[in-house]
Scaffold this motif. Structure first.
Motif, short mmCIF file in Angstrom:
data_model
loop_
_atom_site.label_atom_id
_atom_site.label_comp_id
_atom_site.label_asym_id
_atom_site.label_seq_id
_atom_site.Cartn_x
_atom_site.Cartn_y
_atom_site.Cartn_z
N VAL A 17 44.29 18.46 56.84
CA VAL A 17 42.87 18.87 56.83
C VAL A 17 42.73 20.29 57.35
N LEU A 18 43.44 20.63 58.45
CA LEU A 18 43.35 21.97 59.02
C LEU A 18 43.88 23.03 58.06
N VAL A 19 44.75 22.65 57.17
CA VAL A 19 45.26 23.60 56.18
C VAL A 19 44.36 23.64 54.96
N ALA A 20 43.88 22.47 54.51
CA ALA A 20 43.15 22.39 53.25
C ALA A 20 41.77 23.03 53.34
N VAL A 21 41.05 22.82 54.47
CA VAL A 21 39.68 23.33 54.56
C VAL A 21 39.65 24.86 54.55
N PRO A 22 40.41 25.56 55.39
CA PRO A 22 40.40 27.04 55.29
C PRO A 22 40.85 27.54 53.92
N LEU A 23 41.85 26.84 53.33
CA LEU A 23 42.31 27.25 52.01
C LEU A 23 41.20 27.11 50.98
N ALA A 24 40.43 26.02 51.07
CA ALA A 24 39.32 25.81 50.14
C ALA A 24 38.25 26.88 50.33
N LEU A 25 37.96 27.23 51.59
CA LEU A 25 36.97 28.29 51.85
C LEU A 25 37.46 29.64 51.33
N LEU A 26 38.76 29.89 51.44
CA LEU A 26 39.32 31.13 50.91
C LEU A 26 39.20 31.17 49.38
N VAL A 27 39.50 30.05 48.73
CA VAL A 27 39.36 29.97 47.28
C VAL A 27 37.90 30.18 46.87
N HIS A 28 36.98 29.59 47.66
CA HIS A 28 35.55 29.77 47.37
C HIS A 28 35.15 31.24 47.49
N ARG A 29 35.69 31.90 48.52
CA ARG A 29 35.33 33.31 48.73
C ARG A 29 35.84 34.18 47.60
N ILE A 30 37.11 34.03 47.27
CA ILE A 30 37.69 34.85 46.21
C ILE A 30 37.09 34.51 44.85
N GLY A 31 36.95 33.20 44.60
CA GLY A 31 36.38 32.78 43.32
C GLY A 31 34.95 33.26 43.14
N GLY A 32 34.18 33.25 44.24
CA GLY A 32 32.81 33.73 44.16
C GLY A 32 32.74 35.20 43.80
N LEU A 33 33.60 36.02 44.44
CA LEU A 33 33.61 37.45 44.14
C LEU A 33 34.02 37.72 42.69
N VAL A 34 35.02 36.98 42.22
CA VAL A 34 35.49 37.17 40.85
C VAL A 34 34.40 36.76 39.85
N LEU A 35 33.77 35.61 40.09
CA LEU A 35 32.73 35.13 39.16
C LEU A 35 31.52 36.06 39.15
N ARG A 36 31.16 36.59 40.29
CA ARG A 36 30.03 37.53 40.33
C ARG A 36 30.32 38.77 39.49
N ARG A 37 31.57 39.25 39.59
CA ARG A 37 31.92 40.45 38.83
C ARG A 37 32.00 40.14 37.34
N ILE A 38 32.55 39.00 36.99
CA ILE A 38 32.73 38.66 35.58
C ILE A 38 31.38 38.41 34.90
N THR A 39 30.47 37.73 35.60
CA THR A 39 29.20 37.32 34.99
C THR A 39 28.11 38.37 35.09
N ARG A 40 28.41 39.55 35.61
CA ARG A 40 27.37 40.56 35.78
C ARG A 40 26.73 40.98 34.45
N PRO A 41 27.46 41.07 33.34
CA PRO A 41 26.80 41.40 32.07
C PRO A 41 25.85 40.33 31.55
N ALA A 42 25.98 39.09 32.03
CA ALA A 42 25.11 37.99 31.59
C ALA A 42 24.16 37.64 32.73
N PRO A 43 22.92 38.16 32.74
CA PRO A 43 22.03 37.97 33.89
C PRO A 43 21.75 36.50 34.23
N ALA A 44 21.58 35.66 33.21
CA ALA A 44 21.25 34.26 33.49
C ALA A 44 22.41 33.55 34.18
N VAL A 45 23.63 33.75 33.65
CA VAL A 45 24.81 33.12 34.26
C VAL A 45 25.08 33.73 35.64
#
Length: 369
Positions: A17-45
């Motif tokens: 649990v101590l390994v999985a939770v921080p890893l999941a938060l890290l994936v959320h952080r990186i994935g969020g930044l990537v998705l924001r950059r990718i979806t910027r041309p599509a305002p609705a998405v």
């Protein structure tokens, strides 16, 4: 002490649990930044991705915990209860995530179609469809999420089976009781797709003039011109007739009626109408005219037609034309305002004059004798 901790049955699970939770938060952080950059041309998405950040921050660790607890030994103490609790939290978080995704996508679509412009017919059409469909979808998701959480309890599954066994009578009773709910739900879908009304449409309903202020999942709020609110169920606009002044366009043709004496010449009146209309900022420049539309035994009815871009401007333009014509008549032709006329025939009046004179002279003669 360290040996006891290492030998504890839950040690491996908590370490994971101590390994999985921080890893999941890290994936959320990186994935969020990537998705924001990718979806910027599509305002609705892009708006949907931004709106999902908070619930996704909760969903990702819960998914990681689900994997950890599923991999834990089945004979571990309290593992069944922990798995159940984690499942409930994950369903609730996933429901929240989907609701926020729908809301964010709707906000992105609405941002692309601002309704605060002059010609906002298309924007109001998109606004109505998006809001009604989004609220309907969110309601379905919330109900489905609640049902899934209940179905995780064995007792709830048994209750569901018992209800299905007696679904014949219960279905009829529930159908009758829920008829208004389902009729409004279906009416909401019809309004969203067929769009007999839209947000900011001008309607005349039950003898009241007002604008559509809000369309919810069950009712429509009509803002009356004097700031009152008329609340009507959605099914009303499917089952009963009403007037929609802005169905295809906000432009309207306003009419002004004035009653005048037959002696009033029409040429100066037409010239004054032209001056008033062309000087009015509410006139959209499309059309105006003056016609005599009726003639009674006492007055003639004069009608002025003039166009405006919206119903509010049309109302103000009609008032300006009416006030201007009344002021013009009072100033230039007051003798031709409506009047009650009593006029005798000259021949009849001349014939009756000697008789009236004799009738007036007899009492004097009799007194003199």
């Amino acid at each position: 002490m360290t040996h006891e901790i290492l030998a504890h049955p839950w040690f491996g699970t908590w370490l994971a649990v101590l390994v999985a939770v921080p890893l999941a938060l890290l994936v959320h952080r990186i994935g969020g930044l990537v998705l924001r950059r990718i979806t910027r041309p599509a305002p609705a998405v892009h708006a949907m991705v931004v709106n999902c950040q908070s619930p996704a921050r909760l969903v990702m660790p819960l998914v990681a915990l689900l994997l950890v607890f599923q991999a834990a030994p089945d004979d571990l103490r309290f593992i069944a209860s922990v798995r159940h609790l984690n499942g409930l939290l994950l369903i609730a978080a996933a429901t929240w995530l989907i609701v926020r995704a729908i809301s964010g996508f709707a906000d992105g679509v609405l941002a692309q179609h601002p309704s605060d412009v002059a010609d906002n017919l298309q924007a109001r059409r998109v606004l109505t469809q998006t809001r009604v469909l989004a609220r309907t979808a969110m309601s379905v998701v919330i109900v489905a999420g609640g049902a899934m959480m209940l179905m995780t309890f064995p007792g709830a599954r048994q209750v569901g089976a018992s209800l299905l066994a007696s679904a014949g009578v219960i279905g009829i009773v529930a159908g009758l009781a829920a008829k208004p709910v389902f009729s409004n739900l279906i009416a909401g879908l019809q309004i969203a797709l067929a769009q007999p009304i839209r947000i900011d449409d001008v309607l005349v309903v039950e003898g009241e003039w007002g604008r559509v202020e809000e369309i919810t999942g069950t009712f429509v709020v009509l803002k009356i011109w004097d700031e009152r609110r008329l609340i009507l169920p959605l099914s009303y606009f499917i089952e009963k007739p009403f007037q929609n002044w802005t169905r295809h366009s906000a432009q309207l043709l306003g009419s002004v009626f004035i009653y005048l004496d037959y002696g009033m010449p029409l040429a100066p009146l037409r010239a004054e109408v032209e001056r008033i209309v062309k000087a009015a900022p509410e006139w959209d420049g499309r059309f105006f005219n003056l016609r005599v539309t009726d003639a009674t035994e006492r007055t003639m009815q004069v009608r002025v037609l003039c166009t405006a871009a919206t119903s509010g401007l049309a109302f103000d333009l009609r008032c300006s034309v009416r006030e201007g014509l009344i002021e013009f008549m009072q100033r230039e032709y007051p003798q031709f305002l409506p009047k009650m006329r009593i006029e005798a025939d000259p021949a009849v009046a001349a014939a009756s004059a000697p008789s009236a004179a004799l009738a007036g002279a007899r009492p004097a003669n009799s007194q003199g004798s």
